[in-house]
Scaffold this motif. Structure first.
Motif, PDB file in Angstrom:
ATOM      1  N   ASP A 102      15.389  11.395  -4.640  1.00 30.35           N
ATOM      2  CA  ASP A 102      15.774  11.979  -3.361  1.00 30.35           C
ATOM      3  C   ASP A 102      15.472  11.050  -2.204  1.00 30.35           C
ATOM      4  O   ASP A 102      15.640  11.432  -1.050  1.00 30.35           O
ATOM      5  CB  ASP A 102      15.066  13.329  -3.172  1.00 30.35           C
ATOM      6  N   GLY A 103      15.024   9.872  -2.510  1.00 29.73           N
ATOM      7  CA  GLY A 103      14.790   8.886  -1.474  1.00 29.73           C
ATOM      8  C   GLY A 103      13.346   8.795  -1.069  1.00 29.73           C
ATOM      9  O   GLY A 103      12.527   9.648  -1.394  1.00 29.73           O
ATOM     10  N   TYR A 104      13.051   7.734  -0.380  1.00 27.93           N
ATOM     11  CA  TYR A 104      11.719   7.480   0.133  1.00 27.93           C
ATOM     12  C   TYR A 104      11.812   7.494   1.643  1.00 27.93           C
ATOM     13  O   TYR A 104      12.724   6.906   2.216  1.00 27.93           O
ATOM     14  CB  TYR A 104      11.218   6.104  -0.311  1.00 27.93           C
ATOM     15  N   THR A 105      10.873   8.136   2.297  1.00 24.68           N
ATOM     16  CA  THR A 105      10.833   8.153   3.758  1.00 24.68           C
ATOM     17  C   THR A 105       9.594   7.415   4.209  1.00 24.68           C
ATOM     18  O   THR A 105       8.485   7.703   3.726  1.00 24.68           O
ATOM     19  CB  THR A 105      10.815   9.588   4.289  1.00 24.68           C
ATOM     20  N   PHE A 106       9.800   6.480   5.122  1.00 24.49           N
ATOM     21  CA  PHE A 106       8.701   5.640   5.597  1.00 24.49           C
ATOM     22  C   PHE A 106       8.240   6.065   6.976  1.00 24.49           C
ATOM     23  O   PHE A 106       9.036   6.500   7.809  1.00 24.49           O
ATOM     24  CB  PHE A 106       9.148   4.172   5.650  1.00 24.49           C
ATOM     25  N   GLY A 107       6.951   5.911   7.204  1.00 20.93           N
ATOM     26  CA  GLY A 107       6.411   6.074   8.537  1.00 20.93           C
ATOM     27  C   GLY A 107       6.596   4.808   9.353  1.00 20.93           C
ATOM     28  O   GLY A 107       7.103   3.801   8.850  1.00 20.93           O
ATOM     29  N   SER A 108       6.174   4.860  10.591  1.00 24.98           N
ATOM     30  CA  SER A 108       6.335   3.718  11.497  1.00 24.98           C
ATOM     31  C   SER A 108       5.314   2.623  11.238  1.00 24.98           C
ATOM     32  O   SER A 108       5.463   1.511  11.724  1.00 24.98           O
ATOM     33  CB  SER A 108       6.242   4.182  12.952  1.00 24.98           C
ATOM     34  N   GLY A 109       4.278   2.963  10.500  1.00 20.85           N
ATOM     35  CA  GLY A 109       3.292   1.949  10.142  1.00 20.85           C
ATOM     36  C   GLY A 109       2.161   1.810  11.136  1.00 20.85           C
ATOM     37  O   GLY A 109       2.251   2.251  12.281  1.00 20.85           O
ATOM     38  N   THR A 110       1.089   1.196  10.658  1.00 21.75           N
ATOM     39  CA  THR A 110      -0.039   0.813  11.509  1.00 21.75           C
ATOM     40  C   THR A 110      -0.142  -0.700  11.467  1.00 21.75           C
ATOM     41  O   THR A 110      -0.287  -1.282  10.384  1.00 21.75           O
ATOM     42  CB  THR A 110      -1.361   1.423  11.000  1.00 21.75           C
ATOM     43  N   ARG A 111      -0.067  -1.313  12.637  1.00 19.54           N
ATOM     44  CA  ARG A 111      -0.185  -2.773  12.694  1.00 19.54           C
ATOM     45  C   ARG A 111      -1.644  -3.132  12.888  1.00 19.54           C
ATOM     46  O   ARG A 111      -2.244  -2.807  13.912  1.00 19.54           O
ATOM     47  CB  ARG A 111       0.651  -3.348  13.832  1.00 19.54           C
ATOM     48  N   LEU A 112      -2.222  -3.775  11.890  1.00 18.81           N
ATOM     49  CA  LEU A 112      -3.623  -4.179  11.929  1.00 18.81           C
ATOM     50  C   LEU A 112      -3.725  -5.666  12.214  1.00 18.81           C
ATOM     51  O   LEU A 112      -3.088  -6.476  11.558  1.00 18.81           O
ATOM     52  CB  LEU A 112      -4.307  -3.877  10.591  1.00 18.81           C
ATOM     53  N   THR A 113      -4.554  -5.989  13.194  1.00 23.37           N
ATOM     54  CA  THR A 113      -4.873  -7.383  13.483  1.00 23.37           C
ATOM     55  C   THR A 113      -6.366  -7.571  13.304  1.00 23.37           C
ATOM     56  O   THR A 113      -7.164  -6.865  13.950  1.00 23.37           O
ATOM     57  CB  THR A 113      -4.472  -7.781  14.914  1.00 23.37           C
ATOM     58  N   VAL A 114      -6.728  -8.486  12.435  1.00 26.36           N
ATOM     59  CA  VAL A 114      -8.136  -8.803  12.194  1.00 26.36           C
ATOM     60  C   VAL A 114      -8.425 -10.153  12.829  1.00 26.36           C
ATOM     61  O   VAL A 114      -7.762 -11.146  12.521  1.00 26.36           O
ATOM     62  CB  VAL A 114      -8.459  -8.832  10.694  1.00 26.36           C
ATOM     63  N   VAL A 115      -9.401 -10.169  13.740  1.00 26.72           N
ATOM     64  CA  VAL A 115      -9.700 -11.416  14.477  1.00 26.72           C
ATOM     65  C   VAL A 115     -11.110 -11.914  14.140  1.00 26.72           C
ATOM     66  O   VAL A 115     -11.923 -11.184  13.597  1.00 26.72           O
ATOM     67  CB  VAL A 115      -9.549 -11.221  15.991  1.00 26.72           C
TER      68      VAL A 115
END
Lengths: 115, 115
Positions: A102-115
């Protein structure tokens, strides 16, 4: 229908710190996935849940990453301690069942930056 | 384990040009095939999918893809691109009859359409 919700949208942390991401899948979707998308690459599956059980975590770096879906609904992905190479977008997706037909639905994501 | 190859990492076209993005997969059994698009700043969206039946699949926004089983290919096409098609395109595969299927992505093709 409401989509897959993820939070936060962005996170910046220092290396060796810990971080957690949250995902709420589409209501009624039994299967939940966490993907890691490093810049310039395709999403890579980290872990797959069927209800509250793990069915595939073969690519999850278990020394630092953990995930849970205790009640079979929302899920949390944690990194402890974070490394520079963990900088990526973490995507959550859900599907009605394990076949994905029935398909896969994706979220908008979390952008992680490690400094 | 299944894998997906997308041969073109970057494609630049002028508006009205025709588009074909290559996708090959490696898996000997029955597969389900997908193309996803990711517009700048947005989440992954399904363009089209193939499960069975007619190997020529039509998706949203004028896109189509052809499944050629003998070539393990699922190339994406559009006869005339628009500036709004600028995005990153991902081919993905999940394999049937292997227990719990998982969606495996290619590395993506970044398309830039110049007006």
């Amino acid at each position: 229908e409401a989509g897959v919700a993820q939070s936060p949208r962005y996170k910046i942390i220092e290396k060796r710190q810990s971080v957690a991401f949250w995902c709420n899948p589409i209501s009624g979707h039994a299967t939940l996935y966490w993907y890691q998308q490093i810049l310039g690459q395709g999403p890579k599956l980290l872990i797959q849940f069927q209800n509250n059980g793990v069915v595939d975590d073969s690519q999850l770096p278990k020394d630092r990453f953990s995930a849970e879906r205790l009640k079979g609904v929302d899920s949390t992905l944690k990194i402890q301690p974070a490394k520079l190479e963990d900088s990526a977008v973490y995507l959550c997706a859900s599907s009605l069942d394990w076949t994905g037909e029935d398909g896969y639905t994706f979220g908008s994501g979390t952008r992680l930056t490690v400094v | 384990a299944q894998s997906v190859s997308q041969h073109n990492h970057h494609v630049i076209l002028s508006e009205a040009a025709s588009l074909e993005l290559g996708c090959n997969y490696s898996y000997g059994g029955t597969v389900n095939l997908f193309w996803y698009v990711q517009y700048p700043g947005q989440h992954l969206q399904l363009l089209l999918k193939y499960f069975s039946g007619d190997p020529l699949v039509k998706g949203i926004k004028g896109f189509e893809a052809e499944f050629i089983k003998s070539k393990f290919s699922f190339n994406l096409r559009k006869p005339s691109v628009q500036w709004s098609d600028t995005a990153e395109y991902f081919c993905a595969v999940n394999a049937q009859n292997t227990g719990f299927q998982k969606l495996v992505f290619g590395t993506g093709t970044r398309l830039l359409v110049s007006p």
